[in-house]
Design a protein around this motif. Sequence first.
Motif, PDB file in Angstrom:
ATOM      1  N   CYS A  26      24.193   9.694  -5.946  1.00 32.84           N
ATOM      2  CA  CYS A  26      23.901   9.927  -7.360  1.00 32.84           C
ATOM      3  C   CYS A  26      22.455   9.622  -7.688  1.00 32.84           C
ATOM      4  O   CYS A  26      21.906  10.135  -8.650  1.00 32.84           O
ATOM      5  N   GLY A  27      21.838   8.740  -6.907  1.00 32.71           N
ATOM      6  CA  GLY A  27      20.470   8.339  -7.205  1.00 32.71           C
ATOM      7  C   GLY A  27      19.430   9.316  -6.709  1.00 32.71           C
ATOM      8  O   GLY A  27      18.280   9.289  -7.118  1.00 32.71           O
ATOM      9  N   GLU A  28      19.828  10.189  -5.759  1.00 32.29           N
ATOM     10  CA  GLU A  28      18.855  11.097  -5.186  1.00 32.29           C
ATOM     11  C   GLU A  28      18.365  12.087  -6.233  1.00 32.29           C
ATOM     12  O   GLU A  28      19.141  12.799  -6.873  1.00 32.29           O
ATOM     13  N   GLY A  29      17.066  12.100  -6.400  1.00 29.32           N
ATOM     14  CA  GLY A  29      16.478  13.042  -7.338  1.00 29.32           C
ATOM     15  C   GLY A  29      16.787  12.738  -8.778  1.00 29.32           C
ATOM     16  O   GLY A  29      16.671  13.588  -9.635  1.00 29.32           O
ATOM     17  N   GLY A  30      17.199  11.496  -9.074  1.00 34.67           N
ATOM     18  CA  GLY A  30      17.613  11.130 -10.421  1.00 34.67           C
ATOM     19  C   GLY A  30      16.438  10.909 -11.350  1.00 34.67           C
ATOM     20  O   GLY A  30      15.276  10.988 -10.965  1.00 34.67           O
ATOM     21  N   ASN A  31      16.755  10.604 -12.610  1.00 38.38           N
ATOM     22  CA  ASN A  31      15.767  10.342 -13.642  1.00 38.38           C
ATOM     23  C   ASN A  31      14.966   9.100 -13.302  1.00 38.38           C
ATOM     24  O   ASN A  31      15.522   8.056 -12.993  1.00 38.38           O
ATOM     25  N   THR A  32      13.661   9.179 -13.296  1.00 33.60           N
ATOM     26  CA  THR A  32      12.822   8.034 -12.970  1.00 33.60           C
ATOM     27  C   THR A  32      12.572   7.149 -14.164  1.00 33.60           C
ATOM     28  O   THR A  32      11.988   6.084 -14.044  1.00 33.60           O
ATOM     29  N   GLY A  33      12.994   7.566 -15.350  1.00 29.78           N
ATOM     30  CA  GLY A  33      12.786   6.761 -16.541  1.00 29.78           C
ATOM     31  C   GLY A  33      11.710   7.338 -17.432  1.00 29.78           C
ATOM     32  O   GLY A  33      11.668   7.064 -18.618  1.00 29.78           O
ATOM     33  N   LYS A  39       6.869   9.332 -12.529  1.00 31.64           N
ATOM     34  CA  LYS A  39       7.143   7.922 -12.269  1.00 31.64           C
ATOM     35  C   LYS A  39       6.532   7.057 -13.367  1.00 31.64           C
ATOM     36  O   LYS A  39       5.369   7.237 -13.737  1.00 31.64           O
ATOM     37  N   ALA A  40       7.333   6.131 -13.923  1.00 32.16           N
ATOM     38  CA  ALA A  40       6.852   5.259 -14.989  1.00 32.16           C
ATOM     39  C   ALA A  40       5.788   4.305 -14.465  1.00 32.16           C
ATOM     40  O   ALA A  40       5.890   3.796 -13.334  1.00 32.16           O
ATOM     41  N   ARG A  52      15.969 -15.744  -7.493  1.00 35.78           N
ATOM     42  CA  ARG A  52      16.009 -14.522  -6.702  1.00 35.78           C
ATOM     43  C   ARG A  52      14.823 -13.632  -7.069  1.00 35.78           C
ATOM     44  O   ARG A  52      14.276 -13.719  -8.172  1.00 35.78           O
ATOM     45  N   THR A  53      14.446 -12.785  -6.121  1.00 36.09           N
ATOM     46  CA  THR A  53      13.426 -11.776  -6.383  1.00 36.09           C
ATOM     47  C   THR A  53      14.136 -10.465  -6.688  1.00 36.09           C
ATOM     48  O   THR A  53      14.936  -9.980  -5.887  1.00 36.09           O
ATOM     49  N   VAL A  54      13.856  -9.916  -7.860  1.00 32.71           N
ATOM     50  CA  VAL A  54      14.516  -8.697  -8.313  1.00 32.71           C
ATOM     51  C   VAL A  54      13.488  -7.574  -8.381  1.00 32.71           C
ATOM     52  O   VAL A  54      12.431  -7.738  -8.991  1.00 32.71           O
ATOM     53  N   THR A  55      13.800  -6.456  -7.757  1.00 33.71           N
ATOM     54  CA  THR A  55      12.922  -5.287  -7.801  1.00 33.71           C
ATOM     55  C   THR A  55      13.653  -4.131  -8.464  1.00 33.71           C
ATOM     56  O   THR A  55      14.754  -3.758  -8.045  1.00 33.71           O
ATOM     57  N   VAL A  56      13.053  -3.596  -9.506  1.00 36.21           N
ATOM     58  CA  VAL A  56      13.602  -2.456 -10.237  1.00 36.21           C
ATOM     59  C   VAL A  56      12.692  -1.271  -9.964  1.00 36.21           C
ATOM     60  O   VAL A  56      11.521  -1.289 -10.314  1.00 36.21           O
ATOM     61  N   LYS A  57      13.233  -0.237  -9.315  1.00 38.29           N
ATOM     62  CA  LYS A  57      12.409   0.890  -8.884  1.00 38.29           C
ATOM     63  C   LYS A  57      11.951   1.764 -10.046  1.00 38.29           C
ATOM     64  O   LYS A  57      10.866   2.351  -9.997  1.00 38.29           O
ATOM     65  N   ALA A  58      12.802   1.880 -11.074  1.00 43.66           N
ATOM     66  CA  ALA A  58      12.477   2.709 -12.242  1.00 43.66           C
ATOM     67  C   ALA A  58      13.232   2.175 -13.439  1.00 43.66           C
ATOM     68  O   ALA A  58      14.242   1.478 -13.284  1.00 43.66           O
ATOM     69  N   PRO A  59      12.783   2.456 -14.651  1.00 37.49           N
ATOM     70  CA  PRO A  59      13.500   1.987 -15.838  1.00 37.49           C
ATOM     71  C   PRO A  59      14.955   2.454 -15.810  1.00 37.49           C
ATOM     72  O   PRO A  59      15.222   3.645 -15.617  1.00 37.49           O
ATOM     73  N   PRO A  60      15.909   1.542 -15.964  1.00 38.40           N
ATOM     74  CA  PRO A  60      17.329   1.909 -15.873  1.00 38.40           C
ATOM     75  C   PRO A  60      17.738   2.952 -16.906  1.00 38.40           C
ATOM     76  O   PRO A  60      17.268   2.952 -18.036  1.00 38.40           O
TER      77      PRO A  60
END
Length: 348
Positions: A26-33, A39-40, A52-60
């Motif tokens: 579902c994430g492939e080619g999805g909305n980047t935010g 890309k934002a 913890r170290t949290v990495t967010v690839k794009a705005p949810p």
Amino acid sequence: MLSTATPAPIRTAALLAAGLLLLTACGEGGNTGAADGKKAEGFPLTLKNCGRTVTVKAPPQQAVSVDQGSTEILLSLGLADRLAGTATWSDPVMKGLEKANAGVERISENRPSSEKVLDKEPDFLSASFASTLAKGGVAPREQFEKLGVPTYVSPADCVGKDNSGGGDGARTAPLTMDSVYTEVRELSQVFDVPERGDALVKKLRARVEKATDGIDASDTSLLYWFSDSKAPYLAGCSGAPGVITKELGAKNVFDDTHDEWPQISWETVADRNPDVLVIGDLSRTMQTAESAEKKIEFLESNPVTKTMDAVKNRRYVLLSGQAMNPTIRTVEGLERVAAGLRDFGLAG
């Protein structure tokens, strides 16, 4: 005060692996935010959260919030359209957020199973309490992170707090509103709306200043009762009720315990004889005496409690459960307690 609902068991690793494949597909080619698909800026975003170290690839775009407090922050930031689901509620939604909340699916009134959460195909998961995303809760954070779902827990539940002893934990340092403001700002950064976070924090600070302007309750003692009449959960000195008490200059009759919500006998309560009872008015039905009505009925009929000055004089301040938790509604709690003390003639 945490939800004590027993979550459904977590399924086997095979199900989680299947979930990983589903989320990846579902994430492939999805909305980047970004509105135009670009890309934002500032992403991937990395932050430290509760050890913890949290990495967010794009705005949810498909987030799930599994505690009411976290959900109300996201709704206040105008992010209802990016919430795929919410869970674990003790109260009606905060005033002014009714319309926004109505459009968000409530996947469970209490803690949902991990399966229900994964069914929403989340790209981000937020919680108010460390125990919600731990063994015995929805599922440990690492299980979601292995599926590529970043998780976030309110700093107010881990900064200066020891959650290792079970129950609701103990404060190693007093909570301050700064932890709540940090949560607002960090979530606004995660969703790429930092200006909304700054505006909300400014508004909350102004409300605190207005509620405490000129007040002096240094001669007044308070007791905070969250839930349960048989073994009542009463506030220790350093959680959200501690913030309220300190801002008003009052005294918590149980300022000698750093446990978040210790269970204390009514005989001990009566012996300390608080001037005012701050009572949680909860809409859930998990324990005895959840509503304020049931609590007051108990206080005025129980032979131990009905002799207390606060009960005889009916000095009650009613708060939502969320106003007694470390959330943006702690400000609401401060406003209501301040108004109550003024009405009782117990604050300058």
